[in-house]
Design a protein around this motif. Sequence first.
Motif, short mmCIF file in Angstrom:
data_model
loop_
_atom_site.label_atom_id
_atom_site.label_comp_id
_atom_site.label_asym_id
_atom_site.label_seq_id
_atom_site.Cartn_x
_atom_site.Cartn_y
_atom_site.Cartn_z
N VAL A 13 5.31 -2.84 10.45
CA VAL A 13 4.52 -3.03 9.16
C VAL A 13 3.16 -3.07 9.43
CG1 VAL A 13 4.19 -4.81 7.49
CG2 VAL A 13 6.56 -4.13 8.11
N ASP A 14 2.88 -3.68 10.46
CA ASP A 14 1.21 -3.79 10.81
C ASP A 14 0.55 -2.26 10.97
OD1 ASP A 14 1.18 -6.37 10.67
OD2 ASP A 14 1.44 -6.78 12.73
N ALA A 15 1.47 -1.53 11.68
CA ALA A 15 1.04 -0.24 11.99
C ALA A 15 1.18 0.62 10.64
CB ALA A 15 1.99 0.55 13.26
N PHE A 16 1.88 0.55 10.07
CA PHE A 16 2.27 1.40 8.71
C PHE A 16 0.98 0.90 7.80
CE2 PHE A 16 4.00 2.57 4.67
CZ PHE A 16 4.07 3.88 4.72
N ALA A 17 0.50 -0.48 7.61
CA ALA A 17 -0.46 -0.87 7.05
C ALA A 17 -1.68 -0.29 7.34
CB ALA A 17 -0.48 -2.43 7.04
N LYS A 54 6.75 9.64 4.98
CA LYS A 54 7.57 8.67 5.84
C LYS A 54 8.54 8.10 4.74
CE LYS A 54 4.95 7.10 9.69
NZ LYS A 54 4.42 5.99 10.48
N VAL A 55 9.82 7.79 5.10
CA VAL A 55 10.89 7.14 4.37
C VAL A 55 10.71 5.65 5.08
CG1 VAL A 55 13.17 6.82 3.74
CG2 VAL A 55 12.10 9.21 3.92
N VAL A 56 10.63 4.70 4.09
CA VAL A 56 10.22 3.52 4.68
C VAL A 56 10.96 2.41 3.62
CG1 VAL A 56 8.73 1.49 5.26
CG2 VAL A 56 7.89 3.90 5.49
N LYS A 57 11.64 1.36 4.23
CA LYS A 57 12.29 0.27 3.46
C LYS A 57 11.46 -0.23 2.47
CE LYS A 57 16.38 -1.23 6.04
NZ LYS A 57 16.82 -2.62 6.37
N TYR A 60 9.37 -3.35 3.67
CA TYR A 60 8.45 -3.07 4.52
C TYR A 60 7.16 -2.37 3.86
CZ TYR A 60 12.07 -3.31 8.16
OH TYR A 60 12.94 -3.98 8.93
N LEU A 61 7.66 -1.77 2.69
CA LEU A 61 6.43 -0.90 2.07
C LEU A 61 5.76 -2.19 1.42
CD1 LEU A 61 7.82 2.21 0.15
CD2 LEU A 61 6.04 2.04 1.74
N ARG A 62 6.32 -3.16 0.93
CA ARG A 62 5.83 -4.09 -0.07
C ARG A 62 4.89 -4.97 0.95
NH1 ARG A 62 10.82 -4.73 -2.13
NH2 ARG A 62 11.08 -3.90 -4.27
N ARG A 63 5.44 -5.19 2.23
CA ARG A 63 4.54 -5.96 3.15
C ARG A 63 3.36 -5.42 3.57
NH1 ARG A 63 9.70 -8.33 6.31
NH2 ARG A 63 10.24 -9.82 4.55
N ALA A 64 3.65 -3.80 3.68
CA ALA A 64 2.63 -2.85 4.38
C ALA A 64 1.29 -2.99 3.38
CB ALA A 64 3.02 -1.68 4.92
N PHE A 77 8.09 0.45 -5.83
CA PHE A 77 8.66 0.42 -4.38
C PHE A 77 10.33 -0.07 -4.93
CE2 PHE A 77 4.51 -0.98 -2.40
CZ PHE A 77 4.22 0.25 -2.38
N VAL A 78 11.15 0.66 -5.77
CA VAL A 78 12.29 0.52 -6.05
C VAL A 78 13.29 1.67 -6.12
CG1 VAL A 78 13.85 -0.11 -8.01
CG2 VAL A 78 11.57 -1.22 -7.90
N GLY A 79 14.49 1.48 -5.35
CA GLY A 79 15.31 2.80 -5.01
C GLY A 79 14.81 3.52 -3.94
N PRO A 80 15.44 4.60 -3.81
CA PRO A 80 14.97 5.48 -2.68
C PRO A 80 13.69 5.87 -2.81
CG PRO A 80 17.01 6.42 -3.59
CD PRO A 80 16.68 5.15 -4.87
N THR A 81 13.01 5.70 -1.67
CA THR A 81 11.31 5.84 -1.76
C THR A 81 10.82 6.56 -0.37
OG1 THR A 81 11.15 3.59 -2.97
CG2 THR A 81 9.48 4.51 -1.88
#
Length: 169
Positions: A13-17, A54-57, A60-64, A77-81
């Motif tokens: 998450v930190d790296a993606f942020a 990138k396909v990310v949960k 994780y997207l919300r946190r990043a 950030f809902v459904g397949p993203t």
Amino acid sequence: MSKAAIAEKEKFVDAFAEELKAAKAVLVINYLGLTVEEVTNMRKELRDNGVKMKVVKNTYLRRAAVKAGIEGLEDTFVGPTAVVYTDNADDITEPARIVSKYEDDFEVIDIKGGVLEGKVTSKEDIKALAAIPGREGLLSMLVSVLQAPVRNVAYAINAVADSKDESAE
């Protein structure tokens, strides 16, 4: 869940942020329904143009996004993203242009929203941005405009020379 697994996820998450912070254009899309070949082709075209996907949960997207200081995309950030982004400040239109083209070709792709140079933007704004030519296209248009007066003078000189040749005969 073990502490090691939590630490690994936090590291991701930190790296993606950090990647999101550096990005000049971020698009959030739904790609579900594309075949493996279609996704592979889209990823290749994106990669060839300096754009990442990138396909990310969603969690994780919300946190990043929070760590990157991006607000206003939470409802996307809902459904397949999948996240499509670039850090190339010279051509922020490239991700929008490529994804928009695939959205037009394959009805299953849906642009949910995005961030352009730090501002949350809608699907409509992204589609409008996609209609703008890229950096190379704009430069070629500029060169054409700059060459037009010189080309017109050359045609005029050539016409005068041709008319003098005809009158001399």
